[in-house]
Scaffold this motif. Structure first.
Motif, PDB file in Angstrom:
ATOM      1  N   GLU A 115       0.823  -1.201   0.000  1.00 46.04           N
ATOM      2  CA  GLU A 115       0.000   0.000   0.000  1.00 46.04           C
ATOM      3  C   GLU A 115       0.861   1.257   0.000  1.00 46.04           C
ATOM      4  N   MET A 116       1.957   1.229   0.768  1.00 46.57           N
ATOM      5  CA  MET A 116       2.837   2.390   0.792  1.00 46.57           C
ATOM      6  C   MET A 116       3.515   2.588  -0.557  1.00 46.57           C
ATOM      7  N   VAL A 117       3.967   1.523  -1.175  1.00 44.70           N
ATOM      8  CA  VAL A 117       4.585   1.629  -2.497  1.00 44.70           C
ATOM      9  C   VAL A 117       3.582   2.213  -3.491  1.00 44.70           C
ATOM     10  N   ALA A 118       2.344   1.742  -3.426  1.00 48.22           N
ATOM     11  CA  ALA A 118       1.309   2.245  -4.332  1.00 48.22           C
ATOM     12  C   ALA A 118       1.079   3.738  -4.134  1.00 48.22           C
ATOM     13  N   ALA A 119       1.203   4.225  -2.898  1.00 51.38           N
ATOM     14  CA  ALA A 119       1.005   5.652  -2.627  1.00 51.38           C
ATOM     15  C   ALA A 119       2.025   6.502  -3.375  1.00 51.38           C
ATOM     16  N   TYR A 120       3.263   6.033  -3.424  1.00 47.07           N
ATOM     17  CA  TYR A 120       4.305   6.797  -4.112  1.00 47.07           C
ATOM     18  C   TYR A 120       4.163   6.705  -5.636  1.00 47.07           C
ATOM     19  N   SER A 138       3.240  -1.702 -11.433  1.00 45.29           N
ATOM     20  CA  SER A 138       1.900  -1.131 -11.435  1.00 45.29           C
ATOM     21  C   SER A 138       1.940   0.313 -10.941  1.00 45.29           C
ATOM     22  N   VAL A 139       1.260   1.193 -11.666  1.00 44.79           N
ATOM     23  CA  VAL A 139       1.212   2.609 -11.303  1.00 44.79           C
ATOM     24  C   VAL A 139      -0.216   3.119 -11.467  1.00 44.79           C
ATOM     25  N   ASP A 164      11.344  -1.277  -2.124  1.00 45.87           N
ATOM     26  CA  ASP A 164      11.372  -1.012  -0.689  1.00 45.87           C
ATOM     27  C   ASP A 164      10.756   0.355  -0.410  1.00 45.87           C
ATOM     28  N   PRO A 165       9.660   0.429   0.342  1.00 49.18           N
ATOM     29  CA  PRO A 165       8.968   1.710   0.520  1.00 49.18           C
ATOM     30  C   PRO A 165       9.799   2.764   1.244  1.00 49.18           C
ATOM     31  N   GLU A 166      10.656   2.368   2.183  1.00 47.30           N
ATOM     32  CA  GLU A 166      11.481   3.354   2.884  1.00 47.30           C
ATOM     33  C   GLU A 166      12.514   3.968   1.946  1.00 47.30           C
ATOM     34  N   THR A 167      13.065   3.163   1.051  1.00 48.60           N
ATOM     35  CA  THR A 167      14.000   3.698   0.054  1.00 48.60           C
ATOM     36  C   THR A 167      13.288   4.671  -0.871  1.00 48.60           C
ATOM     37  N   ILE A 168      12.062   4.317  -1.271  1.00 45.77           N
ATOM     38  CA  ILE A 168      11.280   5.205  -2.134  1.00 45.77           C
ATOM     39  C   ILE A 168      11.030   6.535  -1.423  1.00 45.77           C
ATOM     40  N   LEU A 182       2.803  13.959   1.118  1.00 49.59           N
ATOM     41  CA  LEU A 182       1.664  14.120   2.026  1.00 49.59           C
ATOM     42  C   LEU A 182       0.730  12.911   1.961  1.00 49.59           C
ATOM     43  N   VAL A 183       0.494  12.388   0.758  1.00 45.39           N
ATOM     44  CA  VAL A 183      -0.328  11.173   0.624  1.00 45.39           C
ATOM     45  C   VAL A 183       0.283  10.034   1.434  1.00 45.39           C
ATOM     46  N   ALA A 184       1.581   9.842   1.283  1.00 46.55           N
ATOM     47  CA  ALA A 184       2.252   8.745   1.995  1.00 46.55           C
ATOM     48  C   ALA A 184       2.173   8.950   3.504  1.00 46.55           C
TER      49      ALA A 184
END
Length: 261
Positions: free
Chosen positions: A20-25, A48-49, A115-119, A149-151
């Motif tokens: 979900e976090m990856v999708a937010a970015y 996926s984007v 990796d969401p933290e790297t993103i 802000l979304v994330a």
């Protein structure tokens, strides 16, 4: 298939919090290319984007920077997805500074990492992402800070916080909180969090709205040296006038860079 087997299959294929976090970015990839959302491709470079963000985080982040009414073009001479600078009044896109190939390379860095933290760190550090607005109707807004802000909202919502729980928090420069830090420079960082951890903070309010100036003004301690530094005095005065969150955060970044703060 039995009901239990069906539930197991659904659980196995459901998105994880990391997904979900990856999708937010990645949710606004189409704004890099200027494609309307309804015609935006579903993949970029094999990932996926342009997928929906859960818990209404995208809509809430949009409400922090844009009015809810039917949008109208606010700058008649500017109708592109390249951001207008609130500092200079000029388009942030400069073909002498970066080319379309540079933009595509940046998109790959911002969007294809798993990796969401790297993103998150990549978005915080990105200059190219700040060249785009979050809406052609509101050209001073920032795609970079809308995405951050979304994330931040999504991570708080996933942790059980409601919008009314959230604060703008001032942190020291070395403190980067994954997904919740929405701004970082060489002097301080800012995050959105339901738990301010005894740091200077101010509540965002009962509902998402264009409340940056009011929230910034309510901070009990500011990270700017307004008593002794003339540039900080000007910056602070202007931040107290800007209502849109992504516009204010982008202005803060641009001002600090322009005057080597």
């Amino acid at each position: 298939m039995s009901e239990d087997a069906h539930l197991t299959d659904v659980e196995a294929t459901a998105d994880t919090p990391e997904d979900e976090m990856v999708a937010a970015y990645r949710h606004d990839t189409h704004k890099f290319t200027g494609d309307p959302h309804e015609y935006a491709p579903e993949t970029f470079a094999g990932v996926s984007v342009n997928q929906p963000v859960p818990y209404g985080a995208d809509g809430d982040a949009a409400a922090l920077s844009r009015p809810s009414s039917q949008p109208e073009q606010t700058v008649a001479t500017h109708g592109t997805h390249y951001r207008l600078s609130l500092l200079t009044g000029e388009s942030r896109y400069d073909p002498n500074e970066f080319t379309r190939a540079d933009v595509e390379d940046t998109m790959r860095c911002l969007l294809t990492e798993d990796d969401p933290e790297t993103i998150h760190h990549t978005w915080l550090d990105s200059d190219v992402a700040s060249a785009f607005n979050e809406s052609v109707y509101y050209p001073y807004t920032s795609l970079k800070y809308h995405t951050l802000l979304v994330a931040a909202l999504l991570d708080n919502y996933c942790d059980g916080h409601e919008f009314a729980d959230l604060h703008l928090v001032v942190d020291p420069v070395e403190k980067i909180v994954p997904h919740r830090t929405v701004y970082a420079d060489e002097r301080f960082t800012l995050r959105i969090d339901g738990d301010p951890h005894r740091r200077p903070s101010a509540r965002l309010g009962a509902r998402p709205r264009r409340s940056w100036a009011a929230t910034w003004t309510r901070l009990p301690a500011h990270p700017l040296d307004v008593a002794h530094d003339k540039y900080d005095m000007v910056l602070d005065a202007n931040l107290r006038r800007i209502r849109a969150w992504s516009t204010a955060l982008q202005y803060l970044e641009e001002f600090q860079g322009a005057f080597d703060r």
